[in-house]
Design an enzyme around this catalytic site. Structure first.
Site, mmCIF file in Angstrom:
data_model
loop_
_atom_site.group_PDB
_atom_site.id
_atom_site.type_symbol
_atom_site.label_atom_id
_atom_site.label_comp_id
_atom_site.label_asym_id
_atom_site.label_seq_id
_atom_site.Cartn_x
_atom_site.Cartn_y
_atom_site.Cartn_z
ATOM 1 N N TYR A 1 -13.366 -18.899 -2.378
ATOM 2 C CA TYR A 1 -12.395 -18.424 -1.394
ATOM 3 C C TYR A 1 -11.009 -18.367 -2.027
ATOM 4 C CZ TYR A 1 -9.222 -18.404 2.587
ATOM 5 O OH TYR A 1 -8.216 -18.087 3.453
ATOM 6 N N LYS B 1 -8.476 -14.975 -2.723
ATOM 7 C CA LYS B 1 -7.096 -14.858 -2.249
ATOM 8 C C LYS B 1 -6.099 -14.809 -3.409
ATOM 9 C CE LYS B 1 -7.968 -14.716 2.168
ATOM 10 N NZ LYS B 1 -7.767 -13.452 2.924
ATOM 11 N N SER C 1 -3.255 -13.354 3.213
ATOM 12 C CA SER C 1 -3.751 -14.251 2.178
ATOM 13 C C SER C 1 -3.957 -15.625 2.803
ATOM 14 C CB SER C 1 -2.764 -14.276 1.009
ATOM 15 O OG SER C 1 -3.185 -15.153 -0.009
#
Length: 271
Positions: A148, A152, A134
């Site tokens: 993004y 994650k 992660s």
């Protein structure tokens, strides 16, 4: 005892550093990359200890085949590392549909498909360890990195649920949450939206933000292997001081907000 690994995104960055370190200590690794030629040096150096597999993690069928091929070749898999991914830079207004979908396909769905393929094999052999790469951007968020961060955060939520689902099979899970390392994550590996000039001051501020020299992927090896080799591995491991401090500060701000609004939150209880 030596371990047998599957590591995606092994061509560079963390994937390459961890693959090399595992092989150097006598482990066996199935290493994947979109361009398998980038793994030739590993094959030349480590011979039969490494199996190189061409893989684009966006291809679900290919993901399943890669996991099964690695397990078939080595006879077992002890550690499955979902490392393949990239960063997309763009504010919420700037990001296109294709860019957002591509980010989720690689960072979230790719890891999901690999994980789904690995679970029955690990369960059948009595256990194993699934490691999801992660980011500190998976527990906090930064302007200009929204999709993004979303990819994650999705991976973090999936993995927290996964941990409870597979613990009874002897399968461990760990989320690795690196801070800003000196890889090419923000360079050649990144993608960027067409910029809107209104956000240029924000981009300038983010580009100039720094807190000392960044660690390299090799600097992560000791901590990474400490987690993987632990009898009871952590469910989450932040890598590097900068990220550790940022994440703790973010959680403290959240706790402050929740406590400040506790009375209002509880007012939603039934009368």
């Amino acid at each position: 005892m030596s371990k047998t690994w599957l590591i995606t995104g092994a061509s560079r960055g963390f994937g390459r550093a961890w693959t090399t370190a595992a092989l150097e200590r006598g482990d066996r690794v199935a290493a994947t990359a979109r361009d398998v030629d980038t793994l030739t040096e590993l094959s030349d150096r480590f011979g039969d200890a490494v199996l190189t597999i061409r893989l684009d993690v966006n291809d679900r069928d290919a993901d399943i085949n890669a996991v099964q091929a690695a397990h078939r070749h080595f006879g077992r898999l002890d550690v499955v590392v979902n490392n393949a991914g990239y960063g997309h830079f763009g504010t919420t207004e700037e990001v296109t549909e294709d860019e957002a979908r591509a980010q989720m396909e690689t960072n979230f769905f790719g890891a999901l498909w690999i994980t789904q393929a690995a679970i029955p094999l690990l369960r059948e052999q009595g256990g194993g360890h699934i490691v999801q790469v992660s980011s500190i951007g998976g527990v906090t968020a930064f302007p200009g990195l929204g999709v993004y961060n979303a990819s994650k955060w999705a991976l973090e939520g999936l993995t927290e649920a996964l941990a409870g689902e597979v613990a009874g099979f002897g399968i461990k899970t760990t989320l690795i949450e690196p801070s800003g390392f000196a890889t090419d994550w923000a360079g050649a590996s990144a993608s960027r939206s067409q910029p809107n000039s209104l956000y240029q001051p924000l981009r300038d501020a983010m580009a100039n933000w720094s807190n000392g020299p960044a660690p390299t992927a090799e600097d992560s090896i000791e901590a990474f292997f400490a987690a993987v080799d632990a009898a009871e591995p952590p469910t989450r491991l932040i890598l590097a001081s900068q990220g550790y401090d940022l994440v703790l500060a973010a959680h403290e701000r959240r706790m402050d907000t929740w406590r400040a609004w506790e009375k209002t939150a509880r007012s939603a209880d039934p009368a």
